[in-house]
Every structure is written in C-alpha cells, then in structure tokens.
Design a protein around this motif. Structure first.
Motif, short mmCIF file in Angstrom:
data_model
loop_
_atom_site.label_atom_id
_atom_site.label_comp_id
_atom_site.label_asym_id
_atom_site.label_seq_id
_atom_site.Cartn_x
_atom_site.Cartn_y
_atom_site.Cartn_z
N VAL A 1 0.83 -1.21 0.00
CA VAL A 1 0.00 0.00 0.00
C VAL A 1 0.86 1.25 0.00
N CYS A 2 1.97 1.23 0.74
CA CYS A 2 2.85 2.41 0.79
C CYS A 2 3.42 2.75 -0.58
N SER A 3 3.58 1.76 -1.43
CA SER A 3 4.20 1.98 -2.74
C SER A 3 3.17 2.14 -3.85
N MET A 4 1.88 2.13 -3.51
CA MET A 4 0.84 2.15 -4.53
C MET A 4 0.72 3.50 -5.21
N GLU A 5 0.52 3.47 -6.53
CA GLU A 5 0.23 4.66 -7.31
C GLU A 5 -1.14 4.55 -7.97
#
Length: 212
Positions: free
Chosen positions: A163-167
């Motif tokens: 989730v932290c890396s989601m775009e």
C-alpha cells in the motif's frame, strides 16, 4: 515527519527527503527479515515546514507538495485513501509490535533467574503458553534458507509495504484484507490477555508493567 542528519563538512551540504513519513519501529525476535521498518507512506499534498538546526541556531522555511496531475491512475481522493489505509496498517503493525514486546517482557522476567525458572512449573507453563501466542504474532521458526513462516506481523508488513508503494487506488480485496488482519489481531490480542490473566496470579514474582 522526517529527521535527517547532514555532515559536519564545510561547504554545501545537501539533505534529501523522499517525501515519506517516519517508518515504524520493529520488535525483535523474529526469524524473518521485516521490510516494514524501512517503509513509510508518502505524505499528502500540502505545506510542510523544513527546519535546519546548526548548534543552537534554527532556521525554518516552508515547502509545498502538490499532487502529480500527470498520474492518471491516482486522483487526489484516491491518493488520500492510499495514505489513510497505509496509516491504518502502520497503526496495526505498531499494535502488533507493542504486543510482541509485552510478551517478550513477561518471558524475560520469567527467565531472569534461570535456576528458579528450572524448578518452577508454573513459570515454565506461563512461558510456553506465551511462546505459543508469540508464534501466532510473528515467525519464530526458520523452515529453510528460502522459506520462513508467515504469521500475522509478516502478513501486515507485506500488505503495508504494498500500500505504501501504490500509485493506484487500493482494490476491494486489499481493503477487505486490512479488515481481516485487524480482526485477526484482536483475536490474538485477546488470546494473549487470557494467558496473562490465567497465569500471572500463579507467578507473583512477575510484576505487571505499567500500561500493559
């Protein structure tokens, strides 16, 4: 949000901010490396204060973070949702680590006197039951050089990192998984509390720490 240290060399010193907040703390004791301790959500658009401290002198300035309008897969509302869900997972991850620390506290106190522990059946039973609970919270056994157990903390860590890396906007399965993990934590926390309530009166040598 983020604390960075510069060098002590004369001249121009540059400090880079990756636009992310501070990663969570990781409790020790797992047999599996945990990447969540190196991951944090990207901050939302807004005004942020930059402070430069040189000895006793502090300088401050503001910077403006704006939404990337070229990213057609993530509108401002979806970006906010990604941030909120990442922070929800980070909070859940912190709760898990705090509970693991509580388990480790009791175990360390039980074994603080190894001679007495070896003769105390109640202490040994308490320790073993705590270990079973801990094994549900995080990996405690290494199965091979390439595979480890995946317990609650590892599952939260994996989803948190994603989730932290989601775009893009989180999908329904990911949102549902967060709620499932939150319920799993509640179940395991209740199991831990029951073990403590059951065994603590039988082990008066252990003092309950403040806040637990």
């Amino acid at each position: 949000i983020c604390i960075c240290s510069g060098t002590i060399r004369k001249g121009i010193n540059k400090v880079y901010w990756n636009l992310r907040s501070t990663p969570p703390r990781v409790a020790s004791g797992s047999t599996k490396a945990d990447g969540a301790g190196f991951t944090a959500p990207m901050v939302l658009p807004g005004t942020y204060t930059v402070k430069l401290k040189i000895k006793d002198t502090e300088y401050s300035s503001n910077i403006q973070c704006v939404h990337d309008t070229e990213n057609k897969d993530l509108n401002p509302e979806d970006r906010k949702l990604v941030y909120e869900k990442a922070m929800q997972l980070q909070s859940l991850y912190n709760d898990v680590n705090n509970t693991i620390d509580s388990i480790s506290f009791y175990q360390s106190r039980l074994k603080s006197d190894t001679v007495a522990f070896s003769k105390n059946k109640n202490a040994q039973l308490f320790y073993d039951e705590l270990q079973k609970v801990k094994a549900e919270f995080m990996a405690t056994k290494k199965t091979s050089a390439f595979a480890d157990e995946e317990r609650l903390r590892e599952k939260i860590s994996t989803l948190y990192s994603i989730v932290c890396s989601m775009e893009t906007k989180p999908n329904a399965n990911q949102l549902d998984a967060i709620e499932v993990l939150a319920q799993d934590y509640k179940t395991q926390k209740d199991a831990f509390n029951k073990v403590v309530i059951k065994n603590l009166p039988k082990n008066p040598q252990i003092k309950k720490p403040v806040g637990l």
